[in-house]
Design a protein around this motif. Structure first.
Motif, PDB file in Angstrom:
ATOM      1  N   TYR A  29       6.559   0.608  23.971  1.00 25.39           N
ATOM      2  CA  TYR A  29       5.428   1.306  24.610  1.00 25.39           C
ATOM      3  C   TYR A  29       4.251   1.503  23.647  1.00 25.39           C
ATOM      4  N   TYR A  30       4.562   1.850  22.378  1.00 25.78           N
ATOM      5  CA  TYR A  30       3.485   2.120  21.405  1.00 25.78           C
ATOM      6  C   TYR A  30       3.246   0.945  20.457  1.00 25.78           C
ATOM      7  N   ALA A  31       3.774  -0.234  20.800  1.00 25.24           N
ATOM      8  CA  ALA A  31       3.731  -1.379  19.868  1.00 25.24           C
ATOM      9  C   ALA A  31       2.314  -1.704  19.401  1.00 25.24           C
ATOM     10  N   THR A  32       1.346  -1.624  20.293  1.00 20.64           N
ATOM     11  CA  THR A  32      -0.018  -1.921  19.848  1.00 20.64           C
ATOM     12  C   THR A  32      -0.847  -0.650  19.652  1.00 20.64           C
ATOM     13  N   SER A  33      -0.567   0.390  20.440  1.00 22.10           N
ATOM     14  CA  SER A  33      -1.419   1.590  20.371  1.00 22.10           C
ATOM     15  C   SER A  33      -1.064   2.507  19.201  1.00 22.10           C
ATOM     16  N   CYS A  34       0.209   2.488  18.756  1.00 20.29           N
ATOM     17  CA  CYS A  34       0.610   3.341  17.616  1.00 20.29           C
ATOM     18  C   CYS A  34       1.882   2.764  16.993  1.00 20.29           C
ATOM     19  N   PRO A  35       1.743   1.596  16.373  1.00 18.76           N
ATOM     20  CA  PRO A  35       2.939   0.863  15.941  1.00 18.76           C
ATOM     21  C   PRO A  35       3.816   1.603  14.929  1.00 18.76           C
ATOM     22  N   ASN A  36       3.233   2.528  14.161  1.00 21.69           N
ATOM     23  CA  ASN A  36       4.028   3.216  13.131  1.00 21.69           C
ATOM     24  C   ASN A  36       4.533   4.581  13.561  1.00 21.69           C
ATOM     25  N   VAL A  37       4.519   4.849  14.860  1.00 16.75           N
ATOM     26  CA  VAL A  37       4.841   6.205  15.311  1.00 16.75           C
ATOM     27  C   VAL A  37       6.219   6.665  14.833  1.00 16.75           C
TER      28      VAL A  37
END
Ligand code: HEM
Length: 165
Positions: A29-37
């Protein structure tokens, strides 16, 4: 807590009906929007642990108490509702604490990816990391839970278990 119970809790947190507001949950889900979450979250968790070594237990209970009341929607974090309807005001939520861990995660994640990651995902991440840091299994998660804008003390009192009944 046994590793089977830990897996069960995290699996339940991943079910669509437990995700609060209807949402499509995905591992990337966050692969592009927040990859290091996930890395940011666990770094903050470890920093918070230095202040309170019991924080992992608090995070596991927090995920249970958030998700059991109208799904995983971070409603347990809301403060100062219009009519004093905080879930934390319910006696069933006595002892809920160490929320500074979630605050630290949210602040760090906001610095890296503003306005992207939900608090409900961070609560489930914290529970997953609590299990992992306590020697339990590393459970893969899906993300995309949405945060609620409302909370209900009455719903918490009704939907959370009591010691007395
Ligand atoms: C009948 C069901 C349950 C009841 C009545 C119950 C009740 C309680 C109570 C009264 C406490 C002590 C709170 C305090 O004094 O600060 C507690 C702590 C705790 N509960 Fe439960 N609980 C139940 C189920 C669960 C489940 C299913 C989980 C895990 C998924 C869980 C995880 C925890 C943890 C980790 C703590 C320790 C929290 C801490 O020390 O910060 N409980 N529970």
């Amino acid at each position: 807590m046994g590793s089977r119970l830990a897996r069960l809790l995290l699996l339940l947190c991943s079910c669509e009906y437990m995700s609060g507001v209807q949402a499509q949950l995905r591992a990337n889900y966050y692969a592009t929007s927040c990859p290091n979450v996930e890395q940011i979250a666990i770094t903050q968790f470890i920093a918070g642990l230095a202040q309170n070594v019991l924080a992992p237990a608090s995070m596991i209970r927090l995920a249970f108490h958030d998700c059991a009341v109208n799904g995983c929607d971070a409603s347990i974090l809301l403060n100062g509702g219009m009519n004093n309807t905080d879930e934390k005001l319910s006696a069933r939520n006595l002892g809920i604490g160490n929320l500074n861990i979630i605050d630290g995660m949210k602040a760090a994640v906001e610095r890296a990816c503003p306005g992207v990651v939900s608090c409900s995902d961070l609560i489930v991440l914290a529970a997953r990391d609590a299990v992992r840091l306590s020697g339990g299994p590393n459970v893969n998660l899906v993300f995309g839970r949405r945060d609620s804008k409302t909370a209900s003390t009455a719903a918490a009192s009704k939907q959370l278990p009591s010691l007395l009944n």
